[in-house]
Motif scaffolding. Sequence first.
Motif, PDB file in Angstrom:
ATOM      1  N   SER A 196     106.540  45.383   2.064  1.00 30.19           N
ATOM      2  CA  SER A 196     107.067  44.016   2.117  1.00 30.19           C
ATOM      3  C   SER A 196     106.962  43.427   3.517  1.00 30.19           C
ATOM      4  O   SER A 196     106.686  44.118   4.482  1.00 30.19           O
ATOM      5  N   ASP A 197     107.176  42.128   3.579  1.00 26.09           N
ATOM      6  CA  ASP A 197     107.052  41.428   4.865  1.00 26.09           C
ATOM      7  C   ASP A 197     108.271  41.667   5.739  1.00 26.09           C
ATOM      8  O   ASP A 197     108.198  41.555   6.951  1.00 26.09           O
ATOM      9  N   VAL A 198     109.410  41.954   5.115  1.00 21.76           N
ATOM     10  CA  VAL A 198     110.613  42.173   5.910  1.00 21.76           C
ATOM     11  C   VAL A 198     110.746  43.658   6.249  1.00 21.76           C
ATOM     12  O   VAL A 198     110.210  44.505   5.552  1.00 21.76           O
ATOM     13  N   THR A 199     111.398  43.957   7.350  1.00 21.87           N
ATOM     14  CA  THR A 199     111.611  45.350   7.733  1.00 21.87           C
ATOM     15  C   THR A 199     113.078  45.688   7.551  1.00 21.87           C
ATOM     16  O   THR A 199     113.947  45.065   8.148  1.00 21.87           O
ATOM     17  N   LEU A 200     113.357  46.660   6.707  1.00 23.26           N
ATOM     18  CA  LEU A 200     114.736  47.075   6.491  1.00 23.26           C
ATOM     19  C   LEU A 200     115.075  48.220   7.436  1.00 23.26           C
ATOM     20  O   LEU A 200     114.290  49.138   7.609  1.00 23.26           O
ATOM     21  N   GLN A 201     116.229  48.125   8.035  1.00 25.86           N
ATOM     22  CA  GLN A 201     116.696  49.186   8.920  1.00 25.86           C
ATOM     23  C   GLN A 201     117.240  50.320   8.042  1.00 25.86           C
ATOM     24  O   GLN A 201     118.175  50.112   7.283  1.00 25.86           O
ATOM     25  N   PRO A 202     116.641  51.522   8.139  1.00 30.55           N
ATOM     26  CA  PRO A 202     117.142  52.612   7.300  1.00 30.55           C
ATOM     27  C   PRO A 202     118.640  52.833   7.525  1.00 30.55           C
ATOM     28  O   PRO A 202     119.118  52.733   8.655  1.00 30.55           O
ATOM     29  N   ASP A 203     119.342  53.108   6.444  1.00 32.40           N
ATOM     30  CA  ASP A 203     120.769  53.440   6.499  1.00 32.40           C
ATOM     31  C   ASP A 203     121.696  52.286   6.845  1.00 32.40           C
ATOM     32  O   ASP A 203     122.904  52.455   6.845  1.00 32.40           O
ATOM     33  N   ALA A 204     121.146  51.122   7.200  1.00 34.34           N
ATOM     34  CA  ALA A 204     122.046  50.008   7.516  1.00 34.34           C
ATOM     35  C   ALA A 204     122.778  49.621   6.243  1.00 34.34           C
ATOM     36  O   ALA A 204     122.172  49.450   5.195  1.00 34.34           O
ATOM     37  N   SER A 205     124.078  49.514   6.330  1.00 37.71           N
ATOM     38  CA  SER A 205     124.849  49.184   5.132  1.00 37.71           C
ATOM     39  C   SER A 205     125.109  47.690   5.149  1.00 37.71           C
ATOM     40  O   SER A 205     124.696  46.986   6.061  1.00 37.71           O
ATOM     41  N   ASP A 206     125.831  47.206   4.147  1.00 42.51           N
ATOM     42  CA  ASP A 206     126.200  45.793   4.237  1.00 42.51           C
ATOM     43  C   ASP A 206     127.562  45.643   4.920  1.00 42.51           C
ATOM     44  O   ASP A 206     128.189  44.600   4.847  1.00 42.51           O
ATOM     45  N   PHE A 207     127.991  46.688   5.593  1.00 43.79           N
ATOM     46  CA  PHE A 207     129.178  46.613   6.441  1.00 43.79           C
ATOM     47  C   PHE A 207     128.745  45.936   7.737  1.00 43.79           C
ATOM     48  O   PHE A 207     128.113  46.556   8.587  1.00 43.79           O
ATOM     49  N   ARG A 208     129.044  44.663   7.868  1.00 40.66           N
ATOM     50  CA  ARG A 208     128.576  43.921   9.039  1.00 40.66           C
ATOM     51  C   ARG A 208     129.425  42.683   9.297  1.00 40.66           C
ATOM     52  O   ARG A 208     130.142  42.218   8.419  1.00 40.66           O
ATOM     53  N   THR A 209     129.316  42.182  10.506  1.00 41.05           N
ATOM     54  CA  THR A 209     130.042  40.985  10.907  1.00 41.05           C
ATOM     55  C   THR A 209     129.036  40.024  11.529  1.00 41.05           C
ATOM     56  O   THR A 209     128.158  40.458  12.273  1.00 41.05           O
ATOM     57  N   PHE A 210     129.127  38.761  11.164  1.00 42.23           N
ATOM     58  CA  PHE A 210     128.140  37.816  11.702  1.00 42.23           C
ATOM     59  C   PHE A 210     128.747  36.440  11.924  1.00 42.23           C
ATOM     60  O   PHE A 210     129.864  36.159  11.486  1.00 42.23           O
ATOM     61  N   ARG A 211     127.985  35.623  12.619  1.00 41.78           N
ATOM     62  CA  ARG A 211     128.452  34.277  12.927  1.00 41.78           C
ATOM     63  C   ARG A 211     128.289  33.361  11.714  1.00 41.78           C
ATOM     64  O   ARG A 211     127.522  33.649  10.798  1.00 41.78           O
ATOM     65  N   ARG A 212     128.953  32.241  11.766  1.00 49.77           N
ATOM     66  CA  ARG A 212     128.958  31.313  10.632  1.00 49.77           C
ATOM     67  C   ARG A 212     127.551  30.798  10.302  1.00 49.77           C
ATOM     68  O   ARG A 212     127.227  30.554   9.141  1.00 49.77           O
ATOM     69  N   SER A 213     126.716  30.636  11.336  1.00 51.88           N
ATOM     70  CA  SER A 213     125.359  30.133  11.083  1.00 51.88           C
ATOM     71  C   SER A 213     124.587  31.101  10.178  1.00 51.88           C
ATOM     72  O   SER A 213     123.800  30.685   9.328  1.00 51.88           O
ATOM     73  N   VAL A 214     124.846  32.413  10.362  1.00 53.78           N
ATOM     74  CA  VAL A 214     124.170  33.418   9.536  1.00 53.78           C
ATOM     75  C   VAL A 214     124.649  33.296   8.097  1.00 53.78           C
ATOM     76  O   VAL A 214     123.870  33.343   7.144  1.00 53.78           O
ATOM     77  N   ARG A 215     125.944  33.086   7.948  1.00 55.98           N
ATOM     78  CA  ARG A 215     126.527  32.914   6.621  1.00 55.98           C
ATOM     79  C   ARG A 215     125.885  31.721   5.918  1.00 55.98           C
ATOM     80  O   ARG A 215     125.509  31.793   4.754  1.00 55.98           O
ATOM     81  N   ASP A 216     125.726  30.610   6.655  1.00 58.62           N
ATOM     82  CA  ASP A 216     125.109  29.428   6.044  1.00 58.62           C
ATOM     83  C   ASP A 216     123.697  29.738   5.569  1.00 58.62           C
ATOM     84  O   ASP A 216     123.286  29.313   4.494  1.00 58.62           O
ATOM     85  N   SER A 217     122.961  30.497   6.388  1.00 54.23           N
ATOM     86  CA  SER A 217     121.584  30.835   6.001  1.00 54.23           C
ATOM     87  C   SER A 217     121.573  31.717   4.763  1.00 54.23           C
ATOM     88  O   SER A 217     120.752  31.537   3.865  1.00 54.23           O
ATOM     89  N   ILE A 218     122.492  32.691   4.712  1.00 45.95           N
ATOM     90  CA  ILE A 218     122.523  33.597   3.557  1.00 45.95           C
ATOM     91  C   ILE A 218     122.836  32.810   2.287  1.00 45.95           C
ATOM     92  O   ILE A 218     122.243  33.038   1.234  1.00 45.95           O
ATOM     93  N   LEU A 219     123.745  31.850   2.410  1.00 48.87           N
ATOM     94  CA  LEU A 219     124.129  31.079   1.220  1.00 48.87           C
ATOM     95  C   LEU A 219     122.978  30.223   0.701  1.00 48.87           C
ATOM     96  O   LEU A 219     122.937  29.861  -0.467  1.00 48.87           O
ATOM     97  N   GLU A 220     122.043  29.899   1.611  1.00 48.74           N
ATOM     98  CA  GLU A 220     120.903  29.110   1.150  1.00 48.74           C
ATOM     99  C   GLU A 220     120.002  29.904   0.224  1.00 48.74           C
ATOM    100  O   GLU A 220     119.241  29.335  -0.557  1.00 48.74           O
ATOM    101  N   LEU A 221     120.033  31.220   0.338  1.00 51.77           N
ATOM    102  CA  LEU A 221     119.231  32.048  -0.569  1.00 51.77           C
ATOM    103  C   LEU A 221     120.048  32.243  -1.841  1.00 51.77           C
ATOM    104  O   LEU A 221     120.927  33.093  -1.895  1.00 51.77           O
ATOM    105  N   CYS A 222     119.782  31.408  -2.827  1.00 50.08           N
ATOM    106  CA  CYS A 222     120.648  31.446  -4.003  1.00 50.08           C
ATOM    107  C   CYS A 222     119.964  32.129  -5.180  1.00 50.08           C
ATOM    108  O   CYS A 222     120.179  31.775  -6.322  1.00 50.08           O
ATOM    109  N   GLU A 223     119.103  33.113  -4.884  1.00 48.57           N
ATOM    110  CA  GLU A 223     118.429  33.792  -5.992  1.00 48.57           C
ATOM    111  C   GLU A 223     119.420  34.575  -6.844  1.00 48.57           C
ATOM    112  O   GLU A 223     120.464  35.019  -6.358  1.00 48.57           O
TER     113      GLU A 223
END
Length: 316
Positions: free
Chosen positions: A147-174
């Motif tokens: 794939s075009d994206v690179t996944l970090q092995p073992d990275a979980s979805d345990f994470r903290t991010f800024r509001r701008s990142v949240r807005d971007s994630i919400l735009e992906l509404c698949e």
Amino acid sequence: MQLSLVVPCYNEAENVANFQAAVLSAFDGCGYDYEIIFIDDGSRDATLHNLRKLHAAQKCPVKVVSFSRNFGKEAGLYAGLQHAAGEYISLIDADLQQRPEIVREMVQILDEQPEFDVVAAYQDRRGEGKVLSFFKRSFYAIINRLSDVTLQPDASDFRTFRRSVRDSILELCEYHRFSKGIFAWVGYNTKFIPYTACERAAGKTKWSFWKLVNYAIEGIIGYSTAPLRLATFLGGGAGIAAVLYLLWVIFEKLVWGIDVPGYATIIVLILFFSALQLFCIGIIGEYVGRTFEQTKLRPIYIEKEVLDYGTAEETE
Ligand code: UDP
Ligand code: MG
């Protein structure tokens, strides 16, 4: 609001109160303004009942979003992000495998290092068997190649991010959501910090081996169209092999004049190529199915009830 903790819960009745207590003690005296958003993902046990109690007590701002049925953790995270009011948003499990103290560390990093937008935790030591970790390693090797994206092995979805990142994630509404891929796809500067997952405080994990296999397939199909090309390569390769074999058969006949009985060969070839064709149709089917699901444009989740901290009463 400085921080929103998004907590998906599915059958976590015994954990939610302890979870809140752990958050309270971790953030005690740090002066942070934070809220906890619990998403009850259609639990069949007393999770919602216990969440109502936490909401009524309001030891800290608590919001409860309750789904009409089980929609899966990814849907829970999406709903949590939509409700989050904080400048920082943290995704954390309800089972206390991920300590709230680490969230404090993450928040500190975001405060002190403005160049990072995301702080993601990865598990530094795996308590799991060799077979499972072999499959996980293979999965990352395959998906990162395809794939075009690179996944970090073992990275979980345990994470903290800024509001701008949240807005971007919400735009992906698949509809088919694969958060590891979504985080990688939206980009942003990510700092990875190691953490050791604790034992589950109570209850059972919702992951079985087959669920993990399906999740891995979900990731590969969702983030790469390379499997579709496989059919072309297999078809081409099989064609060349068939021509070579034909030449060999003609050669045999001309030089030695043996009439090869060949019954077994024919059966094997028919079976082999039938299997190959079905396999390739299956791959195409995976993509067609997802296209079909997405074109229906169904919502990712359905809220049955929202308990907001502004109003003691139920909204909706
Ligand atoms: N979860 C959820 N919906 C589901 C399955 C899980 O909201 O359909 C939640 C679960 O309550 C927990 C988190 O997702 O807070 C992680 O689940 P689990 O602990 O089973 O996964 P593991 O930690 O074993 O990877
Ligand atoms: Mg867990």
